[in-house]
Design a protein around this motif. Sequence first.
Motif, PDB file in Angstrom:
ATOM      1  N   LEU A   1       0.622  -2.154  -8.208  1.00 42.64           N
ATOM      2  CA  LEU A   1      -0.733  -2.459  -7.737  1.00 42.64           C
ATOM      3  C   LEU A   1      -0.713  -3.233  -6.419  1.00 42.64           C
ATOM      4  CD1 LEU A   1      -2.696  -3.366 -11.004  1.00 42.64           C
ATOM      5  CD2 LEU A   1      -2.242  -1.134  -9.979  1.00 42.64           C
ATOM      6  N   GLN A   2       0.253  -4.125  -6.274  1.00 40.01           N
ATOM      7  CA  GLN A   2       0.359  -4.918  -5.042  1.00 40.01           C
ATOM      8  C   GLN A   2       0.500  -4.001  -3.825  1.00 40.01           C
ATOM      9  OE1 GLN A   2       0.995  -8.766  -4.572  1.00 40.01           O
ATOM     10  NE2 GLN A   2       0.144  -7.913  -2.715  1.00 40.01           N
ATOM     11  N   GLU A   3       1.262  -2.929  -3.982  1.00 44.43           N
ATOM     12  CA  GLU A   3       1.478  -2.004  -2.876  1.00 44.43           C
ATOM     13  C   GLU A   3       0.187  -1.295  -2.460  1.00 44.43           C
ATOM     14  OE1 GLU A   3       4.185   1.812  -2.674  1.00 44.43           O
ATOM     15  OE2 GLU A   3       5.365   0.016  -2.266  1.00 44.43           O
TER      16      GLU A   3
ATOM     17  N   LEU B   1      -6.643  -0.948  -1.331  1.00 45.70           N
ATOM     18  CA  LEU B   1      -7.524   0.124  -1.807  1.00 45.70           C
ATOM     19  C   LEU B   1      -8.471  -0.343  -2.903  1.00 45.70           C
ATOM     20  CD1 LEU B   1      -4.906   3.032  -2.078  1.00 45.70           C
ATOM     21  CD2 LEU B   1      -6.498   2.576  -0.187  1.00 45.70           C
ATOM     22  N   PHE B   2      -8.178  -1.506  -3.536  1.00 44.07           N
ATOM     23  CA  PHE B   2      -8.940  -1.946  -4.707  1.00 44.07           C
ATOM     24  C   PHE B   2     -10.096  -2.866  -4.322  1.00 44.07           C
ATOM     25  CE2 PHE B   2      -4.496  -1.778  -6.674  1.00 44.07           C
ATOM     26  CZ  PHE B   2      -4.647  -0.449  -7.048  1.00 44.07           C
ATOM     27  N   LEU B   3     -11.106  -2.868  -5.196  1.00 45.89           N
ATOM     28  CA  LEU B   3     -12.162  -3.879  -5.096  1.00 45.89           C
ATOM     29  C   LEU B   3     -11.671  -5.184  -5.709  1.00 45.89           C
ATOM     30  CD1 LEU B   3     -15.254  -1.700  -6.033  1.00 45.89           C
ATOM     31  CD2 LEU B   3     -14.700  -2.630  -3.792  1.00 45.89           C
ATOM     32  N   ASP B   4     -10.976  -5.075  -6.828  1.00 46.32           N
ATOM     33  CA  ASP B   4     -10.316  -6.233  -7.432  1.00 46.32           C
ATOM     34  C   ASP B   4      -9.201  -5.715  -8.332  1.00 46.32           C
ATOM     35  OD1 ASP B   4     -11.801  -5.236  -9.510  1.00 46.32           O
ATOM     36  OD2 ASP B   4     -12.458  -7.160 -10.261  1.00 46.32           O
ATOM     37  N   TRP B   5      -8.262  -6.602  -8.645  1.00 47.73           N
ATOM     38  CA  TRP B   5      -7.139  -6.228  -9.507  1.00 47.73           C
ATOM     39  C   TRP B   5      -6.441  -7.489  -9.985  1.00 47.73           C
ATOM     40  CZ3 TRP B   5      -1.853  -6.983  -8.029  1.00 47.73           C
ATOM     41  CH2 TRP B   5      -1.692  -7.511  -6.737  1.00 47.73           C
ATOM     42  N   GLY B   6      -5.631  -7.363 -11.034  1.00 49.58           N
ATOM     43  CA  GLY B   6      -4.906  -8.521 -11.541  1.00 49.58           C
ATOM     44  C   GLY B   6      -4.463  -8.307 -12.973  1.00 49.58           C
ATOM     45  N   GLY B   7      -3.825  -9.346 -13.534  1.00 46.50           N
ATOM     46  CA  GLY B   7      -3.364  -9.277 -14.913  1.00 46.50           C
ATOM     47  C   GLY B   7      -1.937  -9.730 -15.048  1.00 46.50           C
ATOM     48  N   HIS B   8      -1.204  -9.046 -15.931  1.00 47.66           N
ATOM     49  CA  HIS B   8       0.191  -9.372 -16.215  1.00 47.66           C
ATOM     50  C   HIS B   8       1.086  -8.235 -15.761  1.00 47.66           C
ATOM     51  CE1 HIS B   8      -1.414 -12.545 -18.771  1.00 47.66           C
ATOM     52  NE2 HIS B   8      -2.135 -11.650 -19.394  1.00 47.66           N
TER      53      HIS B   8
ATOM     54  N   LEU C   1      -9.525   6.930  -4.442  1.00 48.47           N
ATOM     55  CA  LEU C   1      -8.757   7.346  -5.612  1.00 48.47           C
ATOM     56  C   LEU C   1      -7.596   8.265  -5.256  1.00 48.47           C
ATOM     57  CD1 LEU C   1     -11.068   8.081  -8.691  1.00 48.47           C
ATOM     58  CD2 LEU C   1      -9.070   6.600  -8.561  1.00 48.47           C
ATOM     59  N   GLU C   2      -7.846   9.264  -4.443  1.00 43.99           N
ATOM     60  CA  GLU C   2      -6.804  10.229  -4.129  1.00 43.99           C
ATOM     61  C   GLU C   2      -5.611   9.561  -3.454  1.00 43.99           C
ATOM     62  OE1 GLU C   2      -6.198  14.425  -1.658  1.00 43.99           O
ATOM     63  OE2 GLU C   2      -8.230  13.677  -2.057  1.00 43.99           O
ATOM     64  N   GLU C   3      -5.894   8.647  -2.528  1.00 44.56           N
ATOM     65  CA  GLU C   3      -4.813   7.944  -1.845  1.00 44.56           C
ATOM     66  C   GLU C   3      -4.044   7.055  -2.824  1.00 44.56           C
ATOM     67  OE1 GLU C   3      -2.173   6.459   0.937  1.00 44.56           O
ATOM     68  OE2 GLU C   3      -3.461   8.240   0.989  1.00 44.56           O
ATOM     69  N   PHE C   4      -4.774   6.383  -3.724  1.00 38.93           N
ATOM     70  CA  PHE C   4      -4.086   5.554  -4.715  1.00 38.93           C
ATOM     71  C   PHE C   4      -3.191   6.397  -5.608  1.00 38.93           C
ATOM     72  CE2 PHE C   4      -4.014   4.114  -9.162  1.00 38.93           C
ATOM     73  CZ  PHE C   4      -3.133   3.056  -9.000  1.00 38.93           C
ATOM     74  N   MET C   5      -3.700   7.534  -6.079  1.00 43.07           N
ATOM     75  CA  MET C   5      -2.905   8.385  -6.956  1.00 43.07           C
ATOM     76  C   MET C   5      -1.629   8.849  -6.258  1.00 43.07           C
ATOM     77  SD  MET C   5      -4.201   8.411  -9.850  1.00 43.07           S
ATOM     78  CE  MET C   5      -3.034   9.630 -10.400  1.00 43.07           C
ATOM     79  N   LYS C   6      -1.737   9.178  -4.999  1.00 39.59           N
ATOM     80  CA  LYS C   6      -0.566   9.600  -4.224  1.00 39.59           C
ATOM     81  C   LYS C   6       0.452   8.457  -4.167  1.00 39.59           C
ATOM     82  CE  LYS C   6       0.642  11.140   0.492  1.00 39.59           C
ATOM     83  NZ  LYS C   6       1.340   9.911   0.921  1.00 39.59           N
ATOM     84  N   ARG C   7      -0.018   7.250  -3.831  1.00 40.93           N
ATOM     85  CA  ARG C   7       0.884   6.106  -3.729  1.00 40.93           C
ATOM     86  C   ARG C   7       1.506   5.768  -5.096  1.00 40.93           C
ATOM     87  NH1 ARG C   7      -1.891   1.498   0.162  1.00 40.93           N
ATOM     88  NH2 ARG C   7      -2.594   2.893   1.854  1.00 40.93           N
ATOM     89  N   ALA C   8       0.693   5.840  -6.152  1.00 39.98           N
ATOM     90  CA  ALA C   8       1.186   5.502  -7.493  1.00 39.98           C
ATOM     91  C   ALA C   8       2.279   6.464  -7.938  1.00 39.98           C
ATOM     92  CB  ALA C   8       0.028   5.503  -8.491  1.00 39.98           C
TER      93      ALA C   8
END
Length: 525
Positions: free
Chosen positions: A389-391, A395-402, A415-422
């Motif tokens: 997620l850090q990478e 692209l995110f509005l918000d993110w976090g967790g464990h 979304l499409e760009e995130f899916m490609k990166r993921a």
Amino acid sequence: MVKLREVDEEKLSRLKGETGLPEAILRFLLLRGIEDKEEIRVFLFPTRRDFYPSALLPDIGPAIERIKKAIRDKERILIWGHEDVDGITATVLLESVLKDLRAEVFHFIPKKHEFKYGIYPPKVFSTEEWEGVRLLIAVDCGTTNHSEVKELKSKGIETIIIDHHEAVKDLPEAVAVINPKINKSLYPFRELAGVGVVFKFSSALIEEFLGAKIEEWTEAKPCALPLAYLGTISDRVPLIQENRIIAREGARDLKKKQVIPAWQMMSNLEEINGMLSLLSAIEGQTACDFFLTKSEEVAREIFDRMVERQEGLKKEMEEAFLLAESVKSIFPGLVVVKSLFLPLRSLSYIANRFKERYSLPVIVMGKKENDLWVAECRGTKEIDLLDLLQESAPLFLDWGGHKKACGFSIKEENLEEFMKRAREYAEREFLPKIKEMTSNQEEVIFVDGILTLSEIPKEVFLLPPFGEGNPPPLFFSPDTEVKEEWRQDLFREEASRIIPGKRYDLLWTVEEKGIKIKSFLPREE
């Protein structure tokens, strides 16, 4: 083939001499990183005196002073919680403690995915009945809410954050950030659940205001440890060190006579999983009301509603799971589910089940509204999802967790760009680790120890509770003659396949209620 898991034989020999404990028990403990006599005592015989000093938590001094001021000046305090069982129990515990100290306090738990994760200042500013709030305490959230804390401060509202989520960059400009995972923390144990951090902070408050030690306070307030226990188990934190003390002592206090109506009803449920399932069936705000009300009639009405909704929720979750199965995509090192039709409250459930089913990291996404999507992510052993997620953070509005349980929200256009990166990140970073963990596996069963089933040491029954960080043991009893009285108690549904008097090689484990045979193989005559 059965093999003993390897341990440091020199340490094993030393501990046998120092403790006199059976070798199988010491092997179990060494495999979990417990390597000296005092650590063994705390693991097998934990007491409330074994908690670390709460004063070691970061920023605890400024937080206590600010709460003192709020109570002295009769300021209204808003507790902003998080809608899962950890966040609910943390909210309830802190509000109850602050009321004990005569604070003017109330709570709010936003519905999951109603706002961005964590604090949402527009809600604070626009709610007329909240006018006059000068102190907001965020529990089980807030560590990543930089702009939100700044916005509150600009309107004269100060913030205290009591959290346990990973800090991914600099801290918010709050009065205090009490989180054992932040860089400046000197606290010896970083794996507390959100309610665990609140529990330790509350004990510090009570000691400051009333002079009572943690063991005195928890005896006088019998709901404190059970609340911490429920939230700790629900958040699946490692059941070691302080979490183990909370689980052991909380389960014990749950059986005590409780004066709060909610606890009288909850204590009638035999299994903690039944309690957690009930609490998951209702909105967080209502769940808090259930625990805090002194009215038996109100508590009963909420309890009956939870039971009724639980059945409907089970059906909804199963239907969502089947839908997710039909639309999933399995990439190298990653499973992704994306659907317009998934109920948002099913995302966590699906992510957890997919992780177990496919033994891969999982991202489950559902559409919230217009062009906004939200996701729940779950990771497997050795996989850090926060790095992924850090990478893609811009692209995110918000993110976090464990590291192994996190989430984000994202606009559809990204979304499409995130899916490609993921996909690229998972294939580059996750796949080699997964291959390494699964390669070169022999047909070998590794066991924690060898024990004679007819002479089980009493210490075996001190090993629970089990969970992450303390998995159930697997013991081996070779060439064992099975007695008639063992059949129903130990073999249960397999009892009809067992011939009393015959000799077997047995693999078995320990559960909360006793011994369970995992597998058995007849010895050749």
